[in-house]
Scaffold this motif. Structure first.
Motif, mmCIF file in Angstrom:
data_model
loop_
_atom_site.group_PDB
_atom_site.id
_atom_site.type_symbol
_atom_site.label_atom_id
_atom_site.label_comp_id
_atom_site.label_asym_id
_atom_site.label_seq_id
_atom_site.Cartn_x
_atom_site.Cartn_y
_atom_site.Cartn_z
ATOM 1 N N HIS A 188 -20.794 20.123 108.012
ATOM 2 C CA HIS A 188 -20.268 20.352 106.668
ATOM 3 C C HIS A 188 -19.866 21.810 106.496
ATOM 4 N N TYR A 189 -18.904 22.026 105.615
ATOM 5 C CA TYR A 189 -18.394 23.360 105.268
ATOM 6 C C TYR A 189 -19.539 24.330 104.975
ATOM 7 N N PHE A 190 -20.454 23.956 104.090
ATOM 8 C CA PHE A 190 -21.556 24.847 103.725
ATOM 9 C C PHE A 190 -22.550 25.013 104.880
ATOM 10 N N GLU A 191 -22.706 23.976 105.682
ATOM 11 C CA GLU A 191 -23.576 24.070 106.854
ATOM 12 C C GLU A 191 -22.996 25.045 107.875
ATOM 13 N N TRP A 192 -21.668 25.069 107.988
ATOM 14 C CA TRP A 192 -20.996 26.013 108.893
ATOM 15 C C TRP A 192 -21.328 27.443 108.495
ATOM 16 N N PHE A 193 -21.278 27.734 107.186
ATOM 17 C CA PHE A 193 -21.628 29.067 106.711
ATOM 18 C C PHE A 193 -23.051 29.428 107.135
ATOM 19 N N GLN A 194 -23.937 28.499 106.936
ATOM 20 C CA GLN A 194 -25.361 28.757 107.147
ATOM 21 C C GLN A 194 -25.701 28.960 108.622
ATOM 22 N N LYS A 195 -25.119 28.121 109.473
ATOM 23 C CA LYS A 195 -25.535 28.110 110.877
ATOM 24 C C LYS A 195 -24.583 28.832 111.829
ATOM 25 N N ARG A 196 -23.279 28.859 111.495
ATOM 26 C CA ARG A 196 -22.310 29.363 112.462
ATOM 27 C C ARG A 196 -21.637 30.660 112.038
ATOM 28 N N ASP A 197 -21.407 30.841 110.744
ATOM 29 C CA ASP A 197 -20.641 32.007 110.315
ATOM 30 C C ASP A 197 -21.146 32.522 108.970
ATOM 31 N N PRO A 198 -22.300 33.176 108.957
ATOM 32 C CA PRO A 198 -22.850 33.704 107.694
ATOM 33 C C PRO A 198 -21.922 34.684 106.987
ATOM 34 N N GLU A 199 -21.142 35.455 107.738
ATOM 35 C CA GLU A 199 -20.238 36.413 107.109
ATOM 36 C C GLU A 199 -19.143 35.695 106.330
ATOM 37 N N MET A 200 -18.647 34.596 106.869
ATOM 38 C CA MET A 200 -17.672 33.788 106.150
ATOM 39 C C MET A 200 -18.290 33.236 104.867
ATOM 40 N N GLY A 201 -19.534 32.780 104.964
ATOM 41 C CA GLY A 201 -20.236 32.284 103.788
ATOM 42 C C GLY A 201 -20.453 33.365 102.750
ATOM 43 N N ARG A 202 -20.750 34.578 103.200
ATOM 44 C CA ARG A 202 -20.944 35.692 102.269
ATOM 45 C C ARG A 202 -19.642 36.010 101.546
ATOM 46 N N ARG A 203 -18.540 36.018 102.297
ATOM 47 C CA ARG A 203 -17.242 36.276 101.677
ATOM 48 C C ARG A 203 -16.915 35.189 100.652
ATOM 49 N N PHE A 204 -17.200 33.942 100.999
ATOM 50 C CA PHE A 204 -16.935 32.829 100.080
ATOM 51 C C PHE A 204 -17.727 32.997 98.793
ATOM 52 N N ALA A 205 -19.019 33.301 98.913
ATOM 53 C CA ALA A 205 -19.866 33.482 97.724
ATOM 54 C C ALA A 205 -19.358 34.637 96.879
ATOM 55 N N SER A 206 -18.908 35.694 97.527
ATOM 56 C CA SER A 206 -18.376 36.850 96.813
ATOM 57 C C SER A 206 -17.096 36.476 96.071
ATOM 58 N N MET A 207 -16.255 35.684 96.715
ATOM 59 C CA MET A 207 -15.019 35.228 96.082
ATOM 60 C C MET A 207 -15.318 34.387 94.844
ATOM 61 N N MET A 208 -16.297 33.498 94.945
ATOM 62 C CA MET A 208 -16.634 32.647 93.814
ATOM 63 C C MET A 208 -17.204 33.460 92.656
ATOM 64 N N GLU A 209 -17.861 34.566 92.971
ATOM 65 C CA GLU A 209 -18.383 35.435 91.910
ATOM 66 C C GLU A 209 -17.224 36.092 91.158
ATOM 67 N N THR A 210 -16.193 36.505 91.877
ATOM 68 C CA THR A 210 -15.040 37.104 91.198
ATOM 69 C C THR A 210 -14.290 36.059 90.385
ATOM 70 N N TRP A 211 -14.252 34.840 90.883
ATOM 71 C CA TRP A 211 -13.555 33.742 90.194
ATOM 72 C C TRP A 211 -14.146 33.506 88.805
ATOM 73 N N SER A 212 -15.441 33.721 88.674
ATOM 74 C CA SER A 212 -16.099 33.451 87.390
ATOM 75 C C SER A 212 -15.921 34.588 86.386
ATOM 76 N N ARG A 213 -15.450 35.739 86.842
ATOM 77 C CA ARG A 213 -15.323 36.882 85.936
ATOM 78 C C ARG A 213 -14.244 36.649 84.879
ATOM 79 N N GLY A 214 -14.575 37.032 83.666
ATOM 80 C CA GLY A 214 -13.593 36.960 82.591
ATOM 81 C C GLY A 214 -13.346 35.568 82.050
ATOM 82 N N ARG A 215 -14.030 34.551 82.574
ATOM 83 C CA ARG A 215 -13.823 33.191 82.095
ATOM 84 C C ARG A 215 -14.843 32.868 81.000
ATOM 85 N N PRO A 216 -14.469 32.076 80.009
ATOM 86 C CA PRO A 216 -15.430 31.688 78.976
ATOM 87 C C PRO A 216 -16.627 30.968 79.599
ATOM 88 N N ARG A 217 -17.826 31.352 79.173
ATOM 89 C CA ARG A 217 -19.044 30.751 79.702
ATOM 90 C C ARG A 217 -19.388 29.495 78.910
#
Length: 403
Positions: A188-217
């Motif tokens: 799975h996509y998320f399993e790949w982050f965890q086991k094979r490419d943590p840096e890719m997973g970190r970038r993804f999490a960082s991207m999702m954090e920016t995506w939430s900025r400025g949006r109504p909560r």
């Protein structure tokens, strides 16, 4: 050759833009968002096919490429000390990484200026805009690297994937375009982050954090009336809200801060153990490692909240996620809150349609219409008791109770 008279659609858009422009000047709610959409529609309406081809196939891919290079040489960081009046290319280049050629920097800045990412203040002179100033932040740099570096192979191999799979929409989270591109069928996509490419997973999490900025909560009064729907009638000293798969705690912390001292019970953040270990939560929020495919351990909570969870999985997995929560719910009291897109049957926004495509490519998942949402929840023993949306938001808050 004389130009053709403007179409009825063009004239209508011009009138709409004029009205929204007045609204923006006067602080009318929603005017900014409406103006962005109307201007985008006007560009499409009045462009000829070759102009649109150049914009879509030449300027935008080049823009992404230049942004990627800007991250590599720390261009935006180099410009942070530049005055508002701008700085000449040779001086900017001296502050970049990798001993970069000033001619290359000049070519990059020229295209960034043409795309509106930086401001050209004079010959060979450039300054940051609010957009490029934000692009100097680590989270935005991670977003650029994730899209340009990590996810580009998925887009590049989509035609080959569909040719081999009879052009059918993928429905598996372990055998879709992502697995095809990375040759990791069964992972799975998320399993790949965890086991094979943590840096890719970190970038993804960082991207999702920016995506939430400025949006109504979701807990804003104009979005979902928390006092009326949750706090009123809530039992004291029992769990108030469980954020299921809540990541590092962005939503639950926002709720805690917005209603400091008003919530009658504790908040619980659930996610994988390694995520809980780095979660940013304050007093009054309990971090709990939990696999949302297994039975929900927190019983009788007022609400179980799922943000961008349903969109990430197919119906089979989502039914399992929801059925794991159902036994923990108290009939007539507990609610499930799904914060997700409800795609309209007509007139979907580009942010909904492009994310739907990304969900397909990465997770074999998709966005759903209201009818598709209802069918999914009814199959898990739940019923929709309300769909709420902020006037400036594209996503919705779906409220569910036991059927």
């Amino acid at each position: 050759m004389a130009s053709s008279p403007p179409s009825a659609t063009t004239l209508s858009l011009l009138d709409k833009i004029a009205d929204l422009s007045d609204g923006l000047k006067n602080g009318r709610q929603g005017a900014r968002e409406g103006l962005l959409d109307a201007c985008t529609s006007l560009v499409s309406e009045i462009s000829n096919p070759s102009e649109m081809m150049l914009r879509l196939l030449w300027s935008q891919p080049a823009h992404i490429s230049v942004l990627w290079m800007a991250v590599e040489i720390k261009l935006f960081q180099a410009m942070e000390s530049s005055p508002e009046s701008g700085e000449i290319v040779t001086d900017i280049a001296k502050k970049c990484d990798n001993n970069v050629d000033p001619v290359l920097v000049g070519r990059m800045l020229r295209h960034l200026a043409a795309m509106g990412t930086v401001r050209e203040t004079g010959p060979h002179t450039y300054a940051l805009t609010p957009i490029s100033r934000a692009f100097a932040e680590p989270a935005y740099q991670d977003s650029i690297l994730y899209i340009a570096d990590n996810f580009a192979p998925v887009h590049q191999t989509l035609p080959a994937y569909f040719r081999e799979n009879n052009f059918k929409s993928p429905g598996s989270g372990v055998d879709g375009p992502f697995q095809y591109a990375y040759n990791c069928k069964g992972t799975h996509y998320f399993e790949w982050f965890q086991k094979r490419d943590p840096e890719m997973g970190r970038r993804f999490a960082s991207m999702m954090e920016t995506w939430s900025r400025g949006r109504p909560r979701w807990f804003y009064e104009e979005y979902y009336p928390v006092n009326e729907r949750l706090i009123s009638g809530a039992e004291k000293d029992t769990p108030f809200l469980v954020d299921v798969g809540g990541g590092s705690g962005h939503d639950v912390e926002g709720l805690r801060e917005a209603f400091e001292g008003q919530l009658p019970g504790k908040l619980v953040l659930q996610d994988r153990p390694e995520i809980i270990d780095i979660a940013k939560i304050g007093a009054g929020v309990e971090g709990m490692a939990h696999d949302f495919l297994t039975e929900q351990p927190v019983k009788g909570a007022r609400a179980y909240y799922l943000h961008s969870i349903i969109q990430d999985w197919n119906n089979e997995v989502n039914t399992q996620i929801l059925k794991a929560i159902v036994p923990a719910m108290k009939k007539g009291y507990s609610k499930v809150l799904v914060n997700d897109f409800v795609v309209p049957n007509q007139g979907a926004h580009w942010a909904q349609t492009c994310l739907d495509w990304e969900l397909m490519a990465s997770l074999g998942a998709r966005h759903r219409t209201e009818t598709e949402h209802r069918q999914l929840y009814e199959g898990a023993g739940l019923k929709i008791t309300g769909i709420f949306q902020h006037p400036n938001s594209l996503d919705s808050l779906i409220e569910l109770e036991l059927a």
